[in-house]
Write an enzyme that holds these catalytic residues in place. Structure first.
Site, PDB file in Angstrom:
ATOM      1  N   GLU A  74      36.640  64.592 -11.174  1.00 24.00           N
ATOM      2  CA  GLU A  74      35.366  64.250 -11.822  1.00 24.00           C
ATOM      3  C   GLU A  74      34.255  64.096 -10.795  1.00 24.00           C
ATOM      4  OE1 GLU A  74      38.340  62.934 -12.242  1.00 24.00           O
ATOM      5  OE2 GLU A  74      38.487  61.705 -14.041  1.00 24.00           O
ATOM      6  N   CYS A 111      39.779  57.609 -13.822  1.00 28.99           N
ATOM      7  CA  CYS A 111      40.066  56.354 -13.095  1.00 28.99           C
ATOM      8  C   CYS A 111      38.822  55.473 -13.051  1.00 28.99           C
ATOM      9  CB  CYS A 111      40.553  56.670 -11.686  1.00 28.99           C
ATOM     10  SG  CYS A 111      39.238  57.123 -10.545  1.00 28.99           S
ATOM     11  N   CYS A 114      35.844  56.784 -10.991  1.00 26.35           N
ATOM     12  CA  CYS A 114      35.098  57.866 -11.652  1.00 26.35           C
ATOM     13  C   CYS A 114      34.256  57.322 -12.790  1.00 26.35           C
ATOM     14  CB  CYS A 114      36.056  58.959 -12.135  1.00 26.35           C
ATOM     15  SG  CYS A 114      36.719  59.925 -10.763  1.00 26.35           S
TER      16      CYS A 114
HETATM   17  N1  THU Z   1      42.660  61.808 -10.058  1.00 26.22           N
HETATM   18  C1  THU Z   1      41.575  62.492 -10.504  1.00 26.22           C
HETATM   19  O1  THU Z   1      41.255  63.587 -10.023  1.00 26.22           O
HETATM   20  N2  THU Z   1      40.843  61.932 -11.492  1.00 26.22           N
HETATM   21  C2  THU Z   1      41.128  60.736 -12.068  1.00 26.22           C
HETATM   22  O2  THU Z   1      40.327  60.237 -12.852  1.00 26.22           O
HETATM   23  C3  THU Z   1      42.403  60.084 -11.819  1.00 26.22           C
HETATM   24  C4  THU Z   1      43.074  60.511 -10.552  1.00 26.22           C
HETATM   25  C5  THU Z   1      43.426  62.379  -8.948  1.00 26.22           C
HETATM   26  C6  THU Z   1      43.276  61.647  -7.640  1.00 26.22           C
HETATM   27  C7  THU Z   1      44.549  62.012  -6.925  1.00 26.22           C
HETATM   28  O3  THU Z   1      44.342  63.248  -6.268  1.00 26.22           O
HETATM   29  C8  THU Z   1      45.561  62.214  -8.034  1.00 26.22           C
HETATM   30  O4  THU Z   1      44.798  62.357  -9.238  1.00 26.22           O
HETATM   31  C9  THU Z   1      46.539  61.073  -8.197  1.00 26.22           C
HETATM   32  O5  THU Z   1      45.887  59.862  -8.300  1.00 26.22           O
END
Ligand code: THU
Length: 159
Positions: A74, A111, A114
């Site tokens: 994101e 997360c 984000c």
């Molecule tokens: N991740 C994302 O790209 N977006 C999120 O909102 C949650 C987590 C990624 C970060 C990391 O590379 C992997 O997912 C595991 O946490």
């Protein structure tokens, strides 16, 4: 005194129930997910943003051996958008995540970091951003603003 906060969200049961533009965003987020660089978590996330001018910007998560130096899908897409289209509003964000070869259907929510970044860009553009999150195959959760995902949010009005 105990109080409650109510949040709103919509459950879209499957891909077939999406509108044409939502289907395009789903497809783009799913295909850019393949570009994730996630050798440490093997968790692949793709993101597609719809801008007010109709353009679609995509991003995937990019990891690093020094873990905190990596970035979520994101924020990869949002920061690139603001860097290159500083005056263009983001209308929708579509996020698809899951373990690389996972066939489960649990929607993967953005997360906390984000959510905080999306909140900042809602403030910057003075308009809400619709958020959709899902898995490569499964139901889709939609909110009309990141505020539904981030009650008691901290923003620039406190500074
Ligand atoms: N991740 C994302 O790209 N977006 C999120 O909102 C949650 C987590 C990624 C970060 C990391 O590379 C992997 O997912 C595991 O946490």
């Amino acid at each position: 005194m105990e109080k409650e906060i109510k949040i709103n969200f919509e459950v879209i049961p499957s891909y077939e129930q999406l509108s044409d533009i939502e289907k395009i965003l789903f497809d783009k987020a799913k295909s850019v997910r393949e570009n994730a660089y996630a050798p440490y978590s093997n968790f692949f996330v793709g993101c597609a943003l719809l801008l007010e001018n109709g353009e679609i910007i995509t991003g995937s998560n990019q990891e690093n051996a020094a873990y905190p130096s990596g970035l979520c899908a994101e924020r990869t897409a949002i920061f690139w958008t603001s860097a290159n289209y500083p005056n263009e509003k983001i209308k929708k964000i579509f996020v698809i995540g899951g373990p690389k070869d996972d066939l489960s259907s649990t929607p993967i929510p953005p997360c906390g970091g984000c959510r905080q970044s999306i909140l900042e860009y809602e403030a910057k553009q003075k308009d809400v951003i619709e958020i959709y999150f899902t898995s490569p195959k499964g139901e889709i959760i939609k909110t009309k603003s990141v505020r539904d995902l981030l009650p008691f949010s901290f923003d620039g009005t406190f500074l």
